[in-house]
Design a protein around this motif. Structure first.
Motif, PDB file in Angstrom:
ATOM      1  N   VAL A   1      32.456  38.598  38.762  1.00 27.42           N
ATOM      2  CA  VAL A   1      32.957  37.920  39.961  1.00 27.42           C
ATOM      3  C   VAL A   1      33.601  36.597  39.564  1.00 27.42           C
ATOM      4  O   VAL A   1      33.326  36.058  38.492  1.00 27.42           O
ATOM      5  CB  VAL A   1      31.825  37.646  40.986  1.00 27.42           C
ATOM      6  CG1 VAL A   1      31.233  38.937  41.512  1.00 27.42           C
ATOM      7  CG2 VAL A   1      30.746  36.751  40.398  1.00 27.42           C
ATOM      8  N   CYS A   2      34.449  36.095  40.436  1.00 22.70           N
ATOM      9  CA  CYS A   2      35.083  34.793  40.239  1.00 22.70           C
ATOM     10  C   CYS A   2      33.994  33.723  40.211  1.00 22.70           C
ATOM     11  O   CYS A   2      33.122  33.699  41.077  1.00 22.70           O
ATOM     12  CB  CYS A   2      36.072  34.535  41.379  1.00 22.70           C
ATOM     13  SG  CYS A   2      36.688  32.843  41.422  1.00 22.70           S
ATOM     14  N   LEU A   3      34.033  32.834  39.231  1.00 23.87           N
ATOM     15  CA  LEU A   3      32.986  31.816  39.091  1.00 23.87           C
ATOM     16  C   LEU A   3      33.065  30.755  40.172  1.00 23.87           C
ATOM     17  O   LEU A   3      32.178  29.923  40.302  1.00 23.87           O
ATOM     18  CB  LEU A   3      33.067  31.158  37.715  1.00 23.87           C
ATOM     19  CG  LEU A   3      32.745  32.069  36.531  1.00 23.87           C
ATOM     20  CD1 LEU A   3      32.822  31.296  35.228  1.00 23.87           C
ATOM     21  CD2 LEU A   3      31.367  32.711  36.689  1.00 23.87           C
ATOM     22  N   LYS A   4      34.145  30.762  40.944  1.00 23.20           N
ATOM     23  CA  LYS A   4      34.266  29.784  42.023  1.00 23.20           C
ATOM     24  C   LYS A   4      33.873  30.423  43.364  1.00 23.20           C
ATOM     25  O   LYS A   4      32.890  30.044  43.968  1.00 23.20           O
ATOM     26  CB  LYS A   4      35.708  29.251  42.085  1.00 23.20           C
ATOM     27  CG  LYS A   4      35.839  28.013  42.909  1.00 23.20           C
ATOM     28  CD  LYS A   4      35.221  26.832  42.185  1.00 23.20           C
ATOM     29  CE  LYS A   4      35.220  25.592  43.057  1.00 23.20           C
ATOM     30  NZ  LYS A   4      34.467  24.513  42.425  1.00 23.20           N
ATOM     31  N   CYS A   5      34.652  31.397  43.811  1.00 25.67           N
ATOM     32  CA  CYS A   5      34.434  31.943  45.156  1.00 25.67           C
ATOM     33  C   CYS A   5      33.510  33.156  45.171  1.00 25.67           C
ATOM     34  O   CYS A   5      33.070  33.585  46.232  1.00 25.67           O
ATOM     35  CB  CYS A   5      35.760  32.275  45.828  1.00 25.67           C
ATOM     36  SG  CYS A   5      36.584  33.724  45.149  1.00 25.67           S
ATOM     37  N   GLY A   6      33.235  33.720  44.012  1.00 30.90           N
ATOM     38  CA  GLY A   6      32.314  34.845  43.966  1.00 30.90           C
ATOM     39  C   GLY A   6      32.930  36.200  44.285  1.00 30.90           C
ATOM     40  O   GLY A   6      32.220  37.196  44.412  1.00 30.90           O
TER      41      GLY A   6
ATOM     42  N   TYR B   1      38.235  32.968  36.754  1.00 29.87           N
ATOM     43  CA  TYR B   1      38.522  32.764  38.174  1.00 29.87           C
ATOM     44  C   TYR B   1      39.499  33.805  38.696  1.00 29.87           C
ATOM     45  O   TYR B   1      40.330  34.329  37.950  1.00 29.87           O
ATOM     46  CB  TYR B   1      39.106  31.361  38.385  1.00 29.87           C
ATOM     47  CG  TYR B   1      38.181  30.273  37.911  1.00 29.87           C
ATOM     48  CD1 TYR B   1      37.023  29.978  38.622  1.00 29.87           C
ATOM     49  CD2 TYR B   1      38.439  29.577  36.739  1.00 29.87           C
ATOM     50  CE1 TYR B   1      36.147  29.002  38.177  1.00 29.87           C
ATOM     51  CE2 TYR B   1      37.568  28.601  36.284  1.00 29.87           C
ATOM     52  CZ  TYR B   1      36.423  28.321  37.015  1.00 29.87           C
ATOM     53  OH  TYR B   1      35.555  27.370  36.564  1.00 29.87           O
ATOM     54  N   CYS B   2      39.428  34.061  40.004  1.00 27.73           N
ATOM     55  CA  CYS B   2      40.355  34.994  40.626  1.00 27.73           C
ATOM     56  C   CYS B   2      41.722  34.311  40.792  1.00 27.73           C
ATOM     57  O   CYS B   2      41.822  33.088  40.647  1.00 27.73           O
ATOM     58  CB  CYS B   2      39.814  35.447  41.981  1.00 27.73           C
ATOM     59  SG  CYS B   2      39.845  34.178  43.258  1.00 27.73           S
ATOM     60  N   VAL B   3      42.741  35.079  41.112  1.00 29.46           N
ATOM     61  CA  VAL B   3      44.087  34.485  41.229  1.00 29.46           C
ATOM     62  C   VAL B   3      44.134  33.412  42.311  1.00 29.46           C
ATOM     63  O   VAL B   3      44.811  32.399  42.160  1.00 29.46           O
ATOM     64  CB  VAL B   3      45.190  35.541  41.520  1.00 29.46           C
ATOM     65  CG1 VAL B   3      45.543  36.287  40.262  1.00 29.46           C
ATOM     66  CG2 VAL B   3      44.785  36.498  42.625  1.00 29.46           C
ATOM     67  N   ASP B   4      43.396  33.629  43.403  1.00 23.77           N
ATOM     68  CA  ASP B   4      43.406  32.651  44.501  1.00 23.77           C
ATOM     69  C   ASP B   4      42.818  31.311  44.064  1.00 23.77           C
ATOM     70  O   ASP B   4      43.358  30.256  44.380  1.00 23.77           O
ATOM     71  CB  ASP B   4      42.603  33.187  45.702  1.00 23.77           C
ATOM     72  CG  ASP B   4      43.212  34.462  46.266  1.00 23.77           C
ATOM     73  OD1 ASP B   4      44.439  34.650  46.116  1.00 23.77           O
ATOM     74  OD2 ASP B   4      42.461  35.271  46.841  1.00 23.77           O
ATOM     75  N   CYS B   5      41.712  31.366  43.336  1.00 23.25           N
ATOM     76  CA  CYS B   5      41.053  30.126  42.911  1.00 23.25           C
ATOM     77  C   CYS B   5      41.806  29.423  41.789  1.00 23.25           C
ATOM     78  O   CYS B   5      41.630  28.230  41.570  1.00 23.25           O
ATOM     79  CB  CYS B   5      39.608  30.398  42.507  1.00 23.25           C
ATOM     80  SG  CYS B   5      38.576  30.795  43.935  1.00 23.25           S
ATOM     81  N   LYS B   6      42.645  30.177  41.053  1.00 25.44           N
ATOM     82  CA  LYS B   6      43.473  29.543  40.030  1.00 25.44           C
ATOM     83  C   LYS B   6      44.595  28.752  40.705  1.00 25.44           C
ATOM     84  O   LYS B   6      45.028  27.719  40.210  1.00 25.44           O
ATOM     85  CB  LYS B   6      44.090  30.605  39.132  1.00 25.44           C
ATOM     86  CG  LYS B   6      43.184  31.021  38.003  1.00 25.44           C
ATOM     87  CD  LYS B   6      43.938  31.984  37.100  1.00 25.44           C
ATOM     88  CE  LYS B   6      43.003  32.823  36.285  1.00 25.44           C
ATOM     89  NZ  LYS B   6      43.673  34.031  35.788  1.00 25.44           N
TER      90      LYS B   6
HETATM   91 ZN   LIG Z   1      37.888  32.951  43.411  1.00 28.03          ZN
END
Ligand SMILES: [Zn+2]
Ligand SMILES: [Zn+2]
Length: 244
Positions: free
Chosen positions: A51-56, A68-73
């Motif tokens: 999972v993305c380390l920011k938003c999960g 991180y996912c593309v959105d959180c990048k």
């Molecule tokens: Zn994310």
């Protein structure tokens, strides 16, 4: 505890909405029935794996090695980190009934899954307060309840961490977020929330909502709390989608 009210309004399964036996016998005693049909449990998909380390958010196959996912990048979030229970598609119907059709009892099942999945971790993070995303007062009166608050209270019970549902208020009746794009969502939320107390005593909070999409609501609330002296704002939602 088995209650007489369970016979009049029997508990419904969060997956198929069928009635669940309100009680069963165990060692000669009447005890409350289950929270979900055994056969329905495999139909919902838990968030797991990378999972993305920011938003999960669960990462796509081609993103597996990323942090991180593309959105959180692309976007810097205010919140520290998020946790979600289910993949949105597998619980869309369940959440709809929980939100709009009065199925508040689903919260007990959701909260139990949350406690099992993330309870230890949340305690280790030092969460001191559980904060539901507030609903505009007029809207809440019309709907009869705020689903985020119902979930937050159930989770508070499971984890033994206090729920504070009157610290932050939604002071503007914002437009439904589904009508707006990402930038529209952020503008829509400017000054939408207001912390009602002068001194917020806790340093580490967990914000509760039903669905995570762009994170703009959670960021806005986290921002208000950070301004009020909170150091870390985490979130937990019932469901999260895939990266867009
Ligand atoms: Zn994310
Ligand atoms: Zn069922």
């Amino acid at each position: 505890m088995f209650k007489a009210v369970d016979l009049i309004y029997p508990r419904r399964c969060p997956v198929c909405d069928g009635i669940i036996a309100p009680f069963r016998f165990k060692e000669g005693h009447i005890i409350t029935g289950d929270l979900i049909h055994g056969q329905c449990l495999p139909k919902i998909k838990r968030v797991k794996g990378s999972v993305c380390l920011k938003c999960g958010k669960p990462l796509k196959r081609e993103e597996q090695d990323e942090e991180y996912c593309v959105d959180c990048k692309k976007y810097r979030h205010v919140f520290e980190r998020g946790f979600s229970l289910f993949v949105y598609r597998s619980v869309a119907g369940s959440i709809y009934r929980f939100k709009y059709l009065g199925r508040q009892e689903y919260a007990e099942f959701y909260a139990r899954v949350a406690a099992k999945s993330y309870g230890k971790r949340l305690k280790k993070l030092g969460i001191e307060a559980i904060i539901p995303v507030p609903m505009y007062a007029g809207k809440e009166r019309k709907r009869g309840y705020n689903q985020a608050q119902v979930l937050a209270k159930a989770l508070s019970k499971e984890l033994g961490i206090e729920c504070y549902d009157n610290v932050i208020k939604r002071v503007v009746n914002t437009r439904p977020m589904k009508e707006l794009d990402a930038i529209g969502r952020r503008n829509n939320l400017k000054k939408a929330f207001n912390i009602a107390q002068n001194d917020v005593k806790f340093k580490c909070i967990l914000i509760i909502d039903d669905i995570y999409t762009t994170g703009s609501t959670i960021d806005e609330i986290a921002h208000e709390f950070l301004m009020a002296g909170v150091e870390k704002a985490y979130f937990l939602t019932l469901a999260i989608g895939q990266t867009t």
